[in-house]
Design a protein around this motif. Sequence first.
Motif: not given
Length: 675
Positions: A192-193, A152, A189, A209-210, A213, A216, A220
């Motif tokens: 998340c993309d 971020e 991470v 992994n999620l 994030c 979402l 997603q």
Amino acid sequence: MTSTCCRSAIGPRVGALASPGLALLLSLTAHCSSPQDEGVFQRGLDISEIDPWASLLFLLRANTALLQDFGCHPAGQLPREQLSALLRSLASQHVPLQAWQLSCLANLASRLSLQDDFALHPPDLLLFYNLSQVKEANCRAFTHRAAQGNTELLVNLPDQRVALRHTALACLGGPHLQLSASDLVILGVLVCDMDASSIVTADPHVLQNLLRCPRLSISQQAALNTLLASGKTHLGIPGSWNLEELQALGPLTTYISPQLWEQVQEAVGLDFFRSMVAAFRVGHLNQSSVRRFVTSFLESRASSVSTRPKRGTGRSCIRGNITAATLQDDLFLVHYDCAQLESCLGNYVLRANLDPLLQHPLPAECQRIVKAKLTQIYPQGVPEDQLHLITSLVYLYSCAEIGQWNITSGDTVVTLLASDVALENQTEAVLQRFLDHNGVVTGALLVAIGGSRLCWMSPRQIHTIQPSEFRLAGAPDLSSCPQSRKNVLFAKAHEAFRNTSTTADYYRLMRPYLGGAPVEELQHLAQANISMDIDTFTNLNPHVLQCLSVGSVTTLLGQNVGDLQKARSHPTVSFWLRSLNRSALGELGLDTNLAHTTRRLSSTTCPVSHLVTPSSQPGNINAAPTSGGLQVWSHTPQLPGPASMRRWDPPSHRPRLAVRTRPCPLQDNWSQGEL
């Protein structure tokens, strides 16, 4: 965020900086973040008594908060060995840094060939590194380390974020039809993309992994529910889930669809609902997340509820009158839907039990019912002692309704505006009621409610803030401000900081407010070689940037000019780049094909500087000498108040030079949506 200034006992005793380490040391002790930090150096020290570098590392270990506000300029003076030690200390002490600091440090590390030591550097720093310098042999290790950072932070570097994902996939051998468990460990991470299809086809370990994030996307969320419904994860099919497994999903449970909740065993679902409400009561869940879960969960049960009266046929209390004891039940919202809440909650019980009621994560419809009942109880406005209890309802009140409130305490302002549900456009109304009762907006108050609230204060309210309070307000994030408000805030901050002794200190203090800076300000900063970070650059006024030549921007960014490549798709940067020709783009090392998208812009001459001699007044340290003049900007945004506030004066330590401008578009307002 710096809230107070503390004095360094070293500073006054040193006549000249003996080393770059001491420069950074003094910078930190001069700008430390709390009065408690003064205890680090309580006695005066002569320069001969200390080892500046040892003292700096001691400061870091004693109070990591000191480094949260340091600027990159003093760090840039460190030799390679000391900068390397600083980066390692930042990693070992887990010092949280902001994007404007990290981008600059990354460029320093690259310039001194420190990128190969990435394993010893903070993961957040790796996100800003020049990815072309990552050796193929180190690619997987680098990606794994960087994927532990906070992506971020790259909000103003969209191209760097995309490049990071492409680099990571290239390390794994190119785009995969299915990400394996080992791939997911490396990607961290960065998942998340990834798009929804990559999540659905990935190894079920993708849930880990999620979990990292911050949010979402809609697609997603759909992919997550598809994956959970398949039964391929360690949880199995929804009908086999238990409480512990649901709790292990953490924030992902707030995205589970009503259709999946219907498949979960009722006892398990109710136990989990209890646990979520209990966590919300103690502040472990934010309003938006828990409300998303409650809405989805209750929707899944709606079809089985046969006691809900039909709208338009009259409402009766079927569940029984709500009492204080009823509100202690964590399943209260399961037993009482919004229709039953309206029918079964009496005004007397509401008035006496407002706090326990609002400790439940009420759906929006239920909140509107409670607000309507409060209006019946308090037709002249909610009393101040009750305002502290209704933070979750504040967003429902109009400015006219807020105008009925009596707000006499700064604590009440903080309670209302520091919550995560108060709307931005309610800021002015809340503060006005405080000011109407002789309240004073202080730096401490601005820190408490969040600096971004400055964006939503009226110009007149900003004018009431004493200049000295800006020194106590830290470094507010004003990136979301409308351009007109950025202009007003710049003028006010300039009044507070224009007499700062050095350009470096002036830039550090003014950096958050430069989004409203006129072209003359940017020209002077460029002449002072401050090397503006790309995060600050992306928040400048786009139409002022149109007035700067390639040479001026290159000088302004200094060692950070290469970061234009990482931010070329950012609206502000893209807007400026589209005004350049192929030759100029080539000078910047950017793709010359960008010139094909250049628009024909209606243009006029940028506002020019007028050399005038202000009247000499006692205490006016910016008064021009008899042989020269002082630059003022005739288009500075107007504020109510004396003329001295409406003049743009360069700080007294700056050279007074005429500036060169280029034609720029004649537009007063700009927003990202206009591009």
